[in-house]
Design a protein around this motif. Sequence first.
Motif, PDB file in Angstrom:
ATOM      1  N   GLY A 201       0.809  -1.218   0.000  1.00 59.56           N
ATOM      2  CA  GLY A 201       0.000   0.000   0.000  1.00 59.56           C
ATOM      3  C   GLY A 201       0.842   1.269   0.000  1.00 59.56           C
ATOM      4  O   GLY A 201       0.574   2.207  -0.752  1.00 59.56           O
ATOM      5  N   ILE A 202       1.875   1.294   0.833  1.00 58.42           N
ATOM      6  CA  ILE A 202       2.733   2.473   0.902  1.00 58.42           C
ATOM      7  C   ILE A 202       3.521   2.651  -0.392  1.00 58.42           C
ATOM      8  O   ILE A 202       3.617   3.761  -0.942  1.00 58.42           O
ATOM      9  CB  ILE A 202       3.694   2.376   2.100  1.00 58.42           C
ATOM     10  N   ALA A 203       4.078   1.531  -0.904  1.00 61.84           N
ATOM     11  CA  ALA A 203       4.848   1.604  -2.148  1.00 61.84           C
ATOM     12  C   ALA A 203       3.962   2.035  -3.309  1.00 61.84           C
ATOM     13  O   ALA A 203       4.393   2.796  -4.186  1.00 61.84           O
ATOM     14  CB  ALA A 203       5.500   0.253  -2.445  1.00 61.84           C
ATOM     15  N   PHE A 204       2.708   1.566  -3.312  1.00 67.04           N
ATOM     16  CA  PHE A 204       1.781   1.963  -4.369  1.00 67.04           C
ATOM     17  C   PHE A 204       1.488   3.457  -4.299  1.00 67.04           C
ATOM     18  O   PHE A 204       1.407   4.137  -5.325  1.00 67.04           O
ATOM     19  CB  PHE A 204       0.478   1.171  -4.262  1.00 67.04           C
ATOM     20  N   ALA A 205       1.330   3.982  -3.090  1.00 63.80           N
ATOM     21  CA  ALA A 205       1.088   5.423  -2.945  1.00 63.80           C
ATOM     22  C   ALA A 205       2.267   6.215  -3.503  1.00 63.80           C
ATOM     23  O   ALA A 205       2.081   7.212  -4.208  1.00 63.80           O
ATOM     24  CB  ALA A 205       0.853   5.774  -1.475  1.00 63.80           C
ATOM     25  N   PHE A 206       3.489   5.755  -3.228  1.00 64.16           N
ATOM     26  CA  PHE A 206       4.678   6.475  -3.701  1.00 64.16           C
ATOM     27  C   PHE A 206       4.988   6.186  -5.165  1.00 64.16           C
ATOM     28  O   PHE A 206       5.860   6.842  -5.746  1.00 64.16           O
ATOM     29  CB  PHE A 206       5.883   6.135  -2.824  1.00 64.16           C
ATOM     30  N   TYR A 207       4.271   5.211  -5.751  1.00 69.68           N
ATOM     31  CA  TYR A 207       4.376   5.022  -7.196  1.00 69.68           C
ATOM     32  C   TYR A 207       3.920   6.292  -7.910  1.00 69.68           C
ATOM     33  O   TYR A 207       4.400   6.620  -8.991  1.00 69.68           O
ATOM     34  CB  TYR A 207       3.513   3.817  -7.610  1.00 69.68           C
ATOM     35  N   HIS A 208       3.029   7.039  -7.271  1.00 70.90           N
ATOM     36  CA  HIS A 208       2.516   8.285  -7.842  1.00 70.90           C
ATOM     37  C   HIS A 208       3.514   9.428  -7.635  1.00 70.90           C
ATOM     38  O   HIS A 208       3.171  10.501  -7.125  1.00 70.90           O
ATOM     39  CB  HIS A 208       1.171   8.640  -7.209  1.00 70.90           C
ATOM     40  N   THR A 209       4.770   9.181  -8.023  1.00 70.93           N
ATOM     41  CA  THR A 209       5.807  10.213  -7.858  1.00 70.93           C
ATOM     42  C   THR A 209       5.501  11.467  -8.667  1.00 70.93           C
ATOM     43  O   THR A 209       6.013  12.538  -8.364  1.00 70.93           O
ATOM     44  CB  THR A 209       7.177   9.670  -8.305  1.00 70.93           C
ATOM     45  N   PHE A 210       4.667  11.318  -9.683  1.00 74.16           N
ATOM     46  CA  PHE A 210       4.348  12.433 -10.560  1.00 74.16           C
ATOM     47  C   PHE A 210       3.295  13.355  -9.966  1.00 74.16           C
ATOM     48  O   PHE A 210       3.010  14.421 -10.511  1.00 74.16           O
ATOM     49  CB  PHE A 210       3.856  11.906 -11.915  1.00 74.16           C
ATOM     50  N   GLN A 211       2.690  12.960  -8.822  1.00 75.96           N
ATOM     51  CA  GLN A 211       1.692  13.821  -8.183  1.00 75.96           C
ATOM     52  C   GLN A 211       1.699  13.606  -6.670  1.00 75.96           C
ATOM     53  O   GLN A 211       0.673  13.312  -6.063  1.00 75.96           O
ATOM     54  CB  GLN A 211       0.290  13.565  -8.761  1.00 75.96           C
ATOM     55  N   LEU A 212       2.860  13.789  -6.080  1.00 75.80           N
ATOM     56  CA  LEU A 212       3.019  13.546  -4.647  1.00 75.80           C
ATOM     57  C   LEU A 212       2.273  14.546  -3.777  1.00 75.80           C
ATOM     58  O   LEU A 212       2.179  14.368  -2.565  1.00 75.80           O
ATOM     59  CB  LEU A 212       4.506  13.547  -4.275  1.00 75.80           C
ATOM     60  N   TRP A 213       1.741  15.600  -4.383  1.00 78.37           N
ATOM     61  CA  TRP A 213       0.950  16.548  -3.589  1.00 78.37           C
ATOM     62  C   TRP A 213      -0.342  15.902  -3.079  1.00 78.37           C
ATOM     63  O   TRP A 213      -0.982  16.414  -2.174  1.00 78.37           O
ATOM     64  CB  TRP A 213       0.642  17.803  -4.401  1.00 78.37           C
ATOM     65  N   LEU A 214      -0.728  14.761  -3.664  1.00 75.80           N
ATOM     66  CA  LEU A 214      -1.938  14.063  -3.222  1.00 75.80           C
ATOM     67  C   LEU A 214      -1.643  12.964  -2.199  1.00 75.80           C
ATOM     68  O   LEU A 214      -2.525  12.174  -1.870  1.00 75.80           O
ATOM     69  CB  LEU A 214      -2.645  13.445  -4.437  1.00 75.80           C
TER      70      LEU A 214
END
Length: 259
Positions: A201-214
């Motif tokens: 879950g955490i790694a998936f959230a950080f997969y969104h490196t292109f929109q880390l503001w979310l």
Amino acid sequence: MADTQFNWAQTKQLNPVQLFIAFAVPSAVAFTGFRFVLPALYAGGMPAIVAWPIIASIMLLCFTIVPLWLMNREAKELGISLKSRMCLKPLDRRQWLFSVLLLIVGLAVAGGAASAVPLWIDISGLSVPEYFPFFLNPTVDPMSTPIAELTPGFELKGAYWLIGLMVVTLFLNILVEELYFRAWLLPKMIGLGAAAWLINGIAFAFYHTFQLWLLPQLIPLSLMMAFVVYKTRSIWPAFAIHLLVNSLNVVAIAYLIVA
């Protein structure tokens, strides 16, 4: 072939280096697409609301094919159907109730975390690039902002074809995130024990490196979806909730186009 139940313990586990690569590659591809290709197209005159779904669809299509190929190959090795390996395990009413309630909690927490996004942006120094479409900018209220300001240089009203493009993009988004990150990858992490869903879950959230503001919204929902799939051994509830959320996004955009 008989639809034999997929036993997660039988699938080959990934070591830490392989896991890092499995998350890093799609993250790097997405970052390249949205932080290099997208601004180049935007600078060339293509509106963000058009460029973003086109780039996303191309990348997502590739990452839909990859896990399907990998799972099909593994299904043959395990002697099970592709459907079973895709973690499309049917659930009973009690399992559905459990899953839906947890995912609703995740949605509620993520929704509540929206208020923390502006603070997170201030603390982290992150900003939403102008070449990102308005629906990915949490500081923009599309219902109170003049439509001309939402899509500068593009007439959103009456662009009915854009609805179809968004439907394709957001459906591919569901397929990639459920098939790659949860159906294919999560079973290959159970060697980590009870921490498997947490790390996924955490790694998936950080997969969104292109929109880390979310990130304040991404983390709770990512964790809840990983946990539900881990507990039920099925992606159906996560797929259903994902479909609902993305459908609401399409409806909101369609309203702006049609109204």
